[in-house]
Design a protein around this motif. Structure first.
Motif, mmCIF file in Angstrom:
data_model
loop_
_atom_site.group_PDB
_atom_site.id
_atom_site.type_symbol
_atom_site.label_atom_id
_atom_site.label_comp_id
_atom_site.label_asym_id
_atom_site.label_seq_id
_atom_site.Cartn_x
_atom_site.Cartn_y
_atom_site.Cartn_z
ATOM 1 N N GLY A 106 -41.564 -3.390 -9.003
ATOM 2 C CA GLY A 106 -41.844 -4.368 -8.239
ATOM 3 C C GLY A 106 -40.448 -4.317 -7.219
ATOM 4 N N ASP A 107 -40.023 -5.725 -6.877
ATOM 5 C CA ASP A 107 -38.996 -5.759 -6.023
ATOM 6 C C ASP A 107 -37.746 -5.976 -6.985
ATOM 7 O OD1 ASP A 107 -40.393 -5.973 -3.486
ATOM 8 O OD2 ASP A 107 -40.884 -8.022 -4.105
ATOM 9 N N VAL A 108 -36.977 -5.085 -6.992
ATOM 10 C CA VAL A 108 -35.710 -4.762 -7.721
ATOM 11 C C VAL A 108 -34.382 -4.708 -6.799
ATOM 12 C CG1 VAL A 108 -36.963 -4.230 -9.876
ATOM 13 C CG2 VAL A 108 -35.753 -2.218 -8.401
ATOM 14 N N ASP A 109 -33.306 -5.250 -7.249
ATOM 15 C CA ASP A 109 -31.968 -5.009 -6.574
ATOM 16 C C ASP A 109 -31.066 -4.627 -7.761
ATOM 17 O OD1 ASP A 109 -29.666 -5.343 -5.058
ATOM 18 O OD2 ASP A 109 -29.818 -7.247 -5.019
ATOM 19 N N MET A 110 -30.809 -3.193 -7.452
ATOM 20 C CA MET A 110 -29.946 -2.734 -8.304
ATOM 21 C C MET A 110 -28.447 -2.448 -7.721
ATOM 22 S SD MET A 110 -32.165 -0.330 -10.999
ATOM 23 C CE MET A 110 -32.980 0.315 -9.982
ATOM 24 N N SER A 111 -28.122 -3.195 -6.646
ATOM 25 C CA SER A 111 -27.099 -2.881 -5.751
ATOM 26 C C SER A 111 -25.871 -3.509 -6.118
ATOM 27 C CB SER A 111 -27.419 -3.217 -4.327
ATOM 28 O OG SER A 111 -27.449 -4.375 -4.162
ATOM 29 N N CYS A 112 -25.831 -4.515 -7.331
ATOM 30 C CA CYS A 112 -24.591 -5.324 -7.583
ATOM 31 C C CYS A 112 -23.800 -4.576 -8.650
ATOM 32 C CB CYS A 112 -25.088 -6.631 -8.254
ATOM 33 S SG CYS A 112 -23.739 -7.661 -8.298
ATOM 34 N N SER A 113 -22.478 -4.083 -8.206
ATOM 35 C CA SER A 113 -21.559 -3.651 -8.731
ATOM 36 C C SER A 113 -20.769 -4.504 -9.555
ATOM 37 C CB SER A 113 -20.441 -2.796 -7.934
ATOM 38 O OG SER A 113 -19.691 -3.922 -7.441
ATOM 39 N N LEU A 114 -20.169 -3.980 -10.732
ATOM 40 C CA LEU A 114 -19.334 -5.012 -11.723
ATOM 41 C C LEU A 114 -18.416 -5.754 -10.805
ATOM 42 C CD1 LEU A 114 -18.479 -5.845 -14.389
ATOM 43 C CD2 LEU A 114 -16.790 -3.967 -14.445
ATOM 44 N N GLU A 115 -17.631 -5.090 -9.588
ATOM 45 C CA GLU A 115 -16.808 -5.882 -8.982
ATOM 46 C C GLU A 115 -17.692 -6.910 -8.156
ATOM 47 O OE1 GLU A 115 -17.152 -2.752 -9.237
ATOM 48 O OE2 GLU A 115 -15.243 -1.955 -9.613
ATOM 49 N N GLY A 116 -19.000 -6.536 -7.706
ATOM 50 C CA GLY A 116 -19.806 -7.859 -7.032
ATOM 51 C C GLY A 116 -20.067 -8.923 -8.051
ATOM 52 N N TYR A 117 -20.197 -8.711 -9.435
ATOM 53 C CA TYR A 117 -20.569 -9.598 -10.481
ATOM 54 C C TYR A 117 -19.256 -10.477 -10.729
ATOM 55 C CZ TYR A 117 -25.218 -8.649 -12.306
ATOM 56 O OH TYR A 117 -26.661 -8.450 -12.292
ATOM 57 N N GLU A 118 -18.079 -9.970 -10.495
ATOM 58 C CA GLU A 118 -17.141 -10.627 -10.986
ATOM 59 C C GLU A 118 -16.618 -11.585 -9.541
ATOM 60 O OE1 GLU A 118 -13.620 -8.379 -13.325
ATOM 61 O OE2 GLU A 118 -14.575 -7.163 -11.969
ATOM 62 N N GLN A 119 -17.115 -10.987 -8.576
ATOM 63 C CA GLN A 119 -16.816 -11.805 -7.113
ATOM 64 C C GLN A 119 -17.910 -13.193 -7.329
ATOM 65 O OE1 GLN A 119 -17.078 -9.892 -3.528
ATOM 66 N NE2 GLN A 119 -17.365 -11.643 -2.352
ATOM 67 N N LEU A 120 -19.240 -12.708 -7.716
ATOM 68 C CA LEU A 120 -20.300 -13.867 -7.708
ATOM 69 C C LEU A 120 -19.634 -15.079 -8.732
ATOM 70 C CD1 LEU A 120 -23.560 -12.254 -7.949
ATOM 71 C CD2 LEU A 120 -22.870 -14.053 -6.090
ATOM 72 N N ALA A 135 -25.657 -19.809 -8.850
ATOM 73 C CA ALA A 135 -25.181 -21.092 -8.381
ATOM 74 C C ALA A 135 -25.786 -22.032 -9.291
ATOM 75 C CB ALA A 135 -25.652 -21.522 -7.079
ATOM 76 N N GLU A 136 -27.110 -21.675 -9.534
ATOM 77 C CA GLU A 136 -27.972 -22.487 -10.623
ATOM 78 C C GLU A 136 -27.406 -22.366 -12.020
ATOM 79 O OE1 GLU A 136 -31.383 -24.617 -9.806
ATOM 80 O OE2 GLU A 136 -29.315 -24.850 -8.873
ATOM 81 N N ALA A 137 -27.091 -21.249 -12.511
ATOM 82 C CA ALA A 137 -26.557 -21.477 -13.774
ATOM 83 C C ALA A 137 -25.135 -21.947 -13.876
ATOM 84 C CB ALA A 137 -26.031 -19.800 -14.221
ATOM 85 N N SER A 138 -24.594 -22.007 -13.077
ATOM 86 C CA SER A 138 -23.117 -22.576 -12.899
ATOM 87 C C SER A 138 -23.576 -24.265 -13.112
ATOM 88 C CB SER A 138 -22.108 -22.330 -11.617
ATOM 89 O OG SER A 138 -21.113 -23.220 -11.897
ATOM 90 N N ALA A 192 -16.752 -15.808 -9.572
ATOM 91 C CA ALA A 192 -15.609 -16.405 -9.273
ATOM 92 C C ALA A 192 -16.143 -17.606 -8.076
ATOM 93 C CB ALA A 192 -14.368 -15.396 -8.558
ATOM 94 N N GLU A 193 -16.840 -16.989 -7.146
ATOM 95 C CA GLU A 193 -17.525 -18.019 -6.113
ATOM 96 C C GLU A 193 -18.016 -19.064 -6.879
ATOM 97 O OE1 GLU A 193 -19.951 -15.515 -4.024
ATOM 98 O OE2 GLU A 193 -18.251 -14.360 -2.914
ATOM 99 N N HIS A 194 -18.539 -19.028 -8.102
ATOM 100 C CA HIS A 194 -19.405 -19.954 -8.867
ATOM 101 C C HIS A 194 -18.598 -20.752 -9.946
ATOM 102 C CE1 HIS A 194 -22.496 -18.031 -6.252
ATOM 103 N NE2 HIS A 194 -22.787 -19.223 -6.054
ATOM 104 N N PHE A 221 -32.514 -8.291 -11.596
ATOM 105 C CA PHE A 221 -32.623 -7.679 -10.770
ATOM 106 C C PHE A 221 -33.851 -8.005 -10.101
ATOM 107 C CE2 PHE A 221 -33.492 -5.454 -14.770
ATOM 108 C CZ PHE A 221 -34.863 -5.383 -14.695
ATOM 109 N N HIS A 222 -34.696 -8.842 -10.617
ATOM 110 C CA HIS A 222 -35.764 -9.649 -9.780
ATOM 111 C C HIS A 222 -35.208 -10.863 -8.941
ATOM 112 C CE1 HIS A 222 -38.438 -6.808 -11.306
ATOM 113 N NE2 HIS A 222 -38.445 -7.239 -12.515
ATOM 114 N N PHE A 223 -33.983 -11.628 -9.043
ATOM 115 C CA PHE A 223 -33.626 -12.659 -8.671
ATOM 116 C C PHE A 223 -32.937 -12.586 -7.551
ATOM 117 C CE2 PHE A 223 -33.125 -14.163 -13.594
ATOM 118 C CZ PHE A 223 -34.323 -14.236 -13.612
ATOM 119 N N ASP A 224 -32.756 -13.661 -6.910
ATOM 120 C CA ASP A 224 -31.695 -13.728 -5.915
ATOM 121 C C ASP A 224 -30.535 -14.106 -6.536
ATOM 122 O OD1 ASP A 224 -29.942 -15.323 -3.969
ATOM 123 O OD2 ASP A 224 -31.671 -15.391 -2.569
ATOM 124 N N ARG A 225 -29.714 -13.061 -6.799
ATOM 125 C CA ARG A 225 -28.432 -13.455 -7.548
ATOM 126 C C ARG A 225 -27.638 -14.455 -7.236
ATOM 127 N NH1 ARG A 225 -28.500 -7.789 -7.595
ATOM 128 N NH2 ARG A 225 -28.961 -6.857 -9.594
#
Length: 287
Positions: A201-215, A158-161, A217-219, A149-153
């Motif tokens: 700090g700067d956190v992003d808790m907006s990524c749903s499970l569907e969002g994760y599955e899309q991410l 992309a880097e993990a892939s 698939a894109e990578h 949640f601190h990262f640019d997801r």
């Protein structure tokens, strides 16, 4: 200093101060792992030692989702004080492990605390999760324990892939909103935004499970494990809030209690779930 002016999460600044002052509870509970605990039941006893055991249990659950089979190369991104690498170092042999963090203070403590066991190798690298100085297709597992949640997801995925070999696994834990909450969280946390900013700090808790599955698939990855451990994390909140009530800095304690209490309520209502997710890199995807 406003949280947005600091390159590191505010809770680490507080934790470093507590450790430096010799705070026994802070050293015991968070000197190895700095993340939520996992209990097999809600029978937590509220002690720092119990919390440490629960945090270790969480760490092992996330690592198990990575399907690690030695010999293996593992990158732990957002490695904190090296607790996950320490745990792997104790459980396995023939691992080459790399701990990565943007905060050099955390890496210094990790290097001081974690000594490679026979047959294992460990290195520590100061770097951004969105730009990993690692070889293409060189790793069997990438871990991100309660830090994504601190990262640019998108950039991190992309880097993990890129660094995973085909068949390698990305394993992470995150606070994942239900679909109806995702849009709300995309704009912050409403009236709780200031308290959350000052505390976490700067956190992003907006990524749903569907969002994760899309991410994924894109990578070039697919969902491998989805483990909802929300109920097993709930004793975390009582432990954290009880500790904060004893802080000397009343303003910071109040903000911490507001932010953490809001997350506790959202978790109890399952508006936000604590999920352990792992993703396999598909063999058909080039590094």
């Amino acid at each position: 200093m406003n949280a947005s002016e600091s390159p590191n999460p505010p809770y680490f600044d507080v934790l470093f101060d507590r450790i430096a002052s010799g705070d026994h509870e802070a050293v015991t509970a968070f000197g190895r792992h700095v993340h939520w605990g996992l209990w097999e039941s809600n029978a937590a006893d509220g002690t720092a030692a119990d919390y440490l055991q629960a945090a270790e249990r969480m760490c092992q659950r996330i690592c198990d989702a990575a399907k690690i089979q030695p010999p293996a190369r593992i990158a732990d991104v957002g490695c904190g004080f090296g607790g996950t690498i320490a745990s792997l170092n104790e459980r396995y042999q023939s691992l080459a492990m790399t701990g990565i963090n943007i905060d050099s203070r955390q890496l210094q403590r990790a290097e001081e605390l974690v000594v490679p066991a026979a047959g294992n190798q460990i290195q520590w690298i100061c770097a951004d999760a969105a730009s990993l100085p690692l070889d293409d297709a060189g790793f069997d597992a990438v871990l991100a324990v309660e830090c994504i949640f601190h990262f640019d997801r998108p950039r991190f995925f992309a880097e993990a892939s890129r660094v995973l070999r085909p068949g390698g696994v990305l394993s992470l834990s995150d606070f994942v909103p239900q679909p109806r909450m995702a849009a709300f969280m995309d704009g912050g946390a409403g009236p709780m935004s200031e308290a959350i900013q000052w505390t976490y700090g700067d956190v992003d808790m907006s990524c749903s499970l569907e969002g994760y599955e899309q991410l994924a698939a894109e990578h070039g990855m697919r969902l491998l494990v989805c483990d909802d451990v929300t109920e097993q994390t709930l004793p975390t909140y009582d432990f954290l809030c009880e500790g904060a009530r004893r802080w000397h800095d009343q303003k910071h304690a109040e903000l911490f209690l507001q932010a953490t209490g809001w997350l506790q309520k959202a978790s109890r209502k399952k508006m936000i779930r604590y999920l352990i997710l792992s993703f396999e890199k598909l063999a058909s995807r080039a590094g």
